[in-house]
Write a protein that holds these residues in place. Sequence first.
Motif, PDB file in Angstrom:
ATOM      1  N   ASN A   1      -8.642  -3.687   0.065  1.00 25.68           N
ATOM      2  CA  ASN A   1      -7.384  -3.499   0.514  1.00 25.68           C
ATOM      3  C   ASN A   1      -6.610  -4.682   1.002  1.00 25.68           C
ATOM      4  OD1 ASN A   1      -7.760  -0.280   0.711  1.00 25.68           O
ATOM      5  ND2 ASN A   1      -9.706  -1.230   1.631  1.00 25.68           N
ATOM      6  N   GLU A   2      -5.445  -4.903   0.195  1.00 23.69           N
ATOM      7  CA  GLU A   2      -4.463  -5.884   0.399  1.00 23.69           C
ATOM      8  C   GLU A   2      -4.960  -7.056   0.033  1.00 23.69           C
ATOM      9  OE1 GLU A   2      -1.697  -4.963   1.109  1.00 23.69           O
ATOM     10  OE2 GLU A   2      -1.854  -2.956   1.649  1.00 23.69           O
ATOM     11  N   PRO A   3      -4.187  -8.103  -0.163  1.00 24.36           N
ATOM     12  CA  PRO A   3      -4.322  -9.389  -0.879  1.00 24.36           C
ATOM     13  C   PRO A   3      -5.314 -10.376  -0.102  1.00 24.36           C
ATOM     14  CG  PRO A   3      -1.923  -9.052  -0.927  1.00 24.36           C
ATOM     15  CD  PRO A   3      -2.798  -8.132  -0.240  1.00 24.36           C
ATOM     16  N   ALA A   4      -5.415 -10.284   1.209  1.00 26.07           N
ATOM     17  CA  ALA A   4      -6.477 -11.059   1.931  1.00 26.07           C
ATOM     18  C   ALA A   4      -7.678 -10.325   1.960  1.00 26.07           C
ATOM     19  CB  ALA A   4      -5.844 -10.953   3.566  1.00 26.07           C
ATOM     20  N   ALA A   5      -7.858  -9.177   1.333  1.00 23.32           N
ATOM     21  CA  ALA A   5      -9.183  -8.533   1.158  1.00 23.32           C
ATOM     22  C   ALA A   5      -9.787  -8.655  -0.286  1.00 23.32           C
ATOM     23  CB  ALA A   5      -9.381  -7.322   1.818  1.00 23.32           C
ATOM     24  N   GLY A   6      -8.849  -9.259  -1.167  1.00 21.54           N
ATOM     25  CA  GLY A   6      -9.218  -9.468  -2.761  1.00 21.54           C
ATOM     26  C   GLY A   6      -8.721  -8.369  -3.453  1.00 21.54           C
ATOM     27  N   GLN A   7      -7.673  -7.477  -2.905  1.00 23.26           N
ATOM     28  CA  GLN A   7      -7.139  -6.588  -3.813  1.00 23.26           C
ATOM     29  C   GLN A   7      -6.158  -7.387  -4.697  1.00 23.26           C
ATOM     30  OE1 GLN A   7      -4.843  -3.332  -1.720  1.00 23.26           O
ATOM     31  NE2 GLN A   7      -5.024  -2.122  -3.578  1.00 23.26           N
ATOM     32  N   THR A   8      -6.430  -7.230  -6.016  1.00 22.90           N
ATOM     33  CA  THR A   8      -5.272  -7.654  -7.032  1.00 22.90           C
ATOM     34  C   THR A   8      -4.390  -6.487  -7.841  1.00 22.90           C
ATOM     35  OG1 THR A   8      -7.060  -7.900  -8.688  1.00 22.90           O
ATOM     36  CG2 THR A   8      -6.722  -9.646  -7.274  1.00 22.90           C
ATOM     37  N   VAL A   9      -4.903  -5.206  -7.855  1.00 21.03           N
ATOM     38  CA  VAL A   9      -4.208  -4.224  -8.441  1.00 21.03           C
ATOM     39  C   VAL A   9      -3.898  -3.240  -7.343  1.00 21.03           C
ATOM     40  CG1 VAL A   9      -4.186  -2.318 -10.212  1.00 21.03           C
ATOM     41  CG2 VAL A   9      -5.450  -4.529 -10.676  1.00 21.03           C
ATOM     42  N   PHE A  10      -2.583  -2.914  -7.053  1.00 21.90           N
ATOM     43  CA  PHE A  10      -2.216  -1.994  -5.967  1.00 21.90           C
ATOM     44  C   PHE A  10      -2.172  -0.578  -6.450  1.00 21.90           C
ATOM     45  CE2 PHE A  10      -1.339  -6.343  -4.808  1.00 21.90           C
ATOM     46  CZ  PHE A  10      -1.982  -6.656  -3.813  1.00 21.90           C
ATOM     47  N   HIS A  11      -3.072  -0.169  -6.707  1.00 25.23           N
ATOM     48  CA  HIS A  11      -3.510   1.430  -7.054  1.00 25.23           C
ATOM     49  C   HIS A  11      -4.994   1.212  -6.475  1.00 25.23           C
ATOM     50  CE1 HIS A  11      -3.037   5.122  -9.087  1.00 25.23           C
ATOM     51  NE2 HIS A  11      -4.421   5.121  -8.969  1.00 25.23           N
ATOM     52  N   LEU A  12      -4.962   2.468  -5.417  1.00 27.82           N
ATOM     53  CA  LEU A  12      -6.495   2.716  -4.982  1.00 27.82           C
ATOM     54  C   LEU A  12      -7.378   2.618  -6.104  1.00 27.82           C
ATOM     55  CD1 LEU A  12      -8.619   3.177  -2.687  1.00 27.82           C
ATOM     56  CD2 LEU A  12      -7.873   5.691  -3.048  1.00 27.82           C
TER      57      LEU A  12
ATOM     58  N   ASN B   1      -3.771   1.884  -1.682  1.00 25.43           N
ATOM     59  CA  ASN B   1      -5.029   1.574  -1.441  1.00 25.43           C
ATOM     60  C   ASN B   1      -5.702   2.732  -0.514  1.00 25.43           C
ATOM     61  OD1 ASN B   1      -4.380   0.646   1.221  1.00 25.43           O
ATOM     62  ND2 ASN B   1      -3.995  -1.274   0.325  1.00 25.43           N
ATOM     63  N   ILE B   2      -6.658   2.340   0.203  1.00 19.21           N
ATOM     64  CA  ILE B   2      -7.501   3.492   1.086  1.00 19.21           C
ATOM     65  C   ILE B   2      -6.550   3.609   2.180  1.00 19.21           C
ATOM     66  CG2 ILE B   2      -8.951   2.079   2.487  1.00 19.21           C
ATOM     67  CD1 ILE B   2     -11.279   3.926   1.618  1.00 19.21           C
ATOM     68  N   LEU B   3      -5.823   2.675   2.791  1.00 17.69           N
ATOM     69  CA  LEU B   3      -5.035   2.827   4.015  1.00 17.69           C
ATOM     70  C   LEU B   3      -3.788   3.631   4.073  1.00 17.69           C
ATOM     71  CD1 LEU B   3      -5.041  -1.181   4.653  1.00 17.69           C
ATOM     72  CD2 LEU B   3      -6.631   0.403   5.488  1.00 17.69           C
ATOM     73  N   ASP B   4      -3.425   4.138   2.865  1.00 16.04           N
ATOM     74  CA  ASP B   4      -2.423   5.028   2.488  1.00 16.04           C
ATOM     75  C   ASP B   4      -2.604   6.300   1.708  1.00 16.04           C
ATOM     76  OD1 ASP B   4      -2.333   4.116   0.009  1.00 16.04           O
ATOM     77  OD2 ASP B   4      -0.010   3.859   0.030  1.00 16.04           O
TER      78      ASP B   4
ATOM     79  N   MET C   1       4.095 -11.713   2.494  1.00 15.69           N
ATOM     80  CA  MET C   1       3.309 -10.635   2.744  1.00 15.69           C
ATOM     81  C   MET C   1       3.738  -9.490   1.741  1.00 15.69           C
ATOM     82  SD  MET C   1       2.677  -8.404   6.089  1.00 15.69           S
ATOM     83  CE  MET C   1       2.221  -6.705   6.088  1.00 15.69           C
ATOM     84  N   ALA C   2       2.652  -8.963   1.119  1.00 12.12           N
ATOM     85  CA  ALA C   2       2.905  -7.838  -0.123  1.00 12.12           C
ATOM     86  C   ALA C   2       3.744  -6.660   0.666  1.00 12.12           C
ATOM     87  CB  ALA C   2       1.533  -7.383  -0.885  1.00 12.12           C
ATOM     88  N   SER C   3       4.397  -6.133  -0.243  1.00 11.34           N
ATOM     89  CA  SER C   3       4.970  -4.810   0.484  1.00 11.34           C
ATOM     90  C   SER C   3       3.989  -3.789   0.278  1.00 11.34           C
ATOM     91  CB  SER C   3       6.122  -4.487  -0.887  1.00 11.34           C
ATOM     92  OG  SER C   3       6.493  -3.058  -0.842  1.00 11.34           O
ATOM     93  N   ALA C   4       4.094  -2.726   1.177  1.00 11.40           N
ATOM     94  CA  ALA C   4       3.599  -1.685   1.471  1.00 11.40           C
ATOM     95  C   ALA C   4       3.591  -0.425   0.524  1.00 11.40           C
ATOM     96  CB  ALA C   4       3.241  -1.463   2.812  1.00 11.40           C
ATOM     97  N   THR C   5       4.663  -0.487  -0.343  1.00  9.78           N
ATOM     98  CA  THR C   5       5.082   0.617  -1.291  1.00  9.78           C
ATOM     99  C   THR C   5       4.183   0.789  -2.517  1.00  9.78           C
ATOM    100  OG1 THR C   5       6.920  -0.606  -2.247  1.00  9.78           O
ATOM    101  CG2 THR C   5       7.228   0.716  -0.300  1.00  9.78           C
ATOM    102  N   TYR C   6       4.054   1.998  -3.004  1.00  8.53           N
ATOM    103  CA  TYR C   6       3.321   1.967  -4.188  1.00  8.53           C
ATOM    104  C   TYR C   6       4.132   1.595  -5.549  1.00  8.53           C
ATOM    105  CZ  TYR C   6       0.648   4.259  -8.094  1.00  8.53           C
ATOM    106  OH  TYR C   6       0.052   4.205  -9.286  1.00  8.53           O
ATOM    107  N   ASP C   7       3.684   0.825  -6.383  1.00  9.29           N
ATOM    108  CA  ASP C   7       4.574   0.254  -7.700  1.00  9.29           C
ATOM    109  C   ASP C   7       4.135   1.234  -8.799  1.00  9.29           C
ATOM    110  OD1 ASP C   7       5.543  -1.099  -9.598  1.00  9.29           O
ATOM    111  OD2 ASP C   7       4.363  -2.705  -9.513  1.00  9.29           O
ATOM    112  N   ASN C   8       4.836   2.059  -9.242  1.00  5.73           N
ATOM    113  CA  ASN C   8       4.555   3.015 -10.390  1.00  5.73           C
ATOM    114  C   ASN C   8       4.410   1.987 -11.847  1.00  5.73           C
ATOM    115  OD1 ASN C   8       4.450   5.765  -9.456  1.00  5.73           O
ATOM    116  ND2 ASN C   8       6.769   5.345  -9.144  1.00  5.73           N
ATOM    117  N   ASN C   9       4.531   1.024 -11.684  1.00 10.31           N
ATOM    118  CA  ASN C   9       4.313   0.026 -13.065  1.00 10.31           C
ATOM    119  C   ASN C   9       3.192  -0.889 -12.801  1.00 10.31           C
ATOM    120  OD1 ASN C   9       6.401   0.914 -14.784  1.00 10.31           O
ATOM    121  ND2 ASN C   9       7.760  -0.068 -13.179  1.00 10.31           N
TER     122      ASN C   9
END
Length: 144
Positions: free
Chosen positions: A93-104, A55-58, A1-9
């Motif tokens: 939102n999140e990989p299972a929904a197709g999110q590939t870049v983790f910035h909203l 993403n929209i969840l946070d 499972m992907a981390s729920a933290t924001y990645d500044n990179n």
Amino acid sequence: MASATYDNNNIFAKILRGEIPCQKVYEDDVALAFMDIMPRADGHVLVIPKAPSRNILDADPGALGALMARVQTLARAVKTAVAAEGVMILQCNEPAAGQTVFHLHFHILPCWSHVELRPHAGDMVSAEALAPIRDKIIAALQAG
């Protein structure tokens, strides 16, 4: 499972910092909008908040409201600029929904009947090929 933290990179954070170029359509203190380099349709634009959010969840609800006003304005401009019959607003939102870049981010996809969208993460398009469509969208924004 992907981390729920924001990645500044993430790539969009790098675009916001000016470390990676983009075909900018719009920018203010809330949002940046630019052409998708792997467009699913001619005129495919991405709208991202300047505030870090995975993403929209946070996302902060107040910041999200301000961002949505920009998404609406840009959707109208894209529709006008490319003479689309409609527009799809896509947000994953999140990989299972197709999110590939983790910035909203919100995809603005112009649509026409009888024209299928190209595949997600398909062929990369050059900046030179995107520039004329970008310019039409900027002109539509300026025209109001």
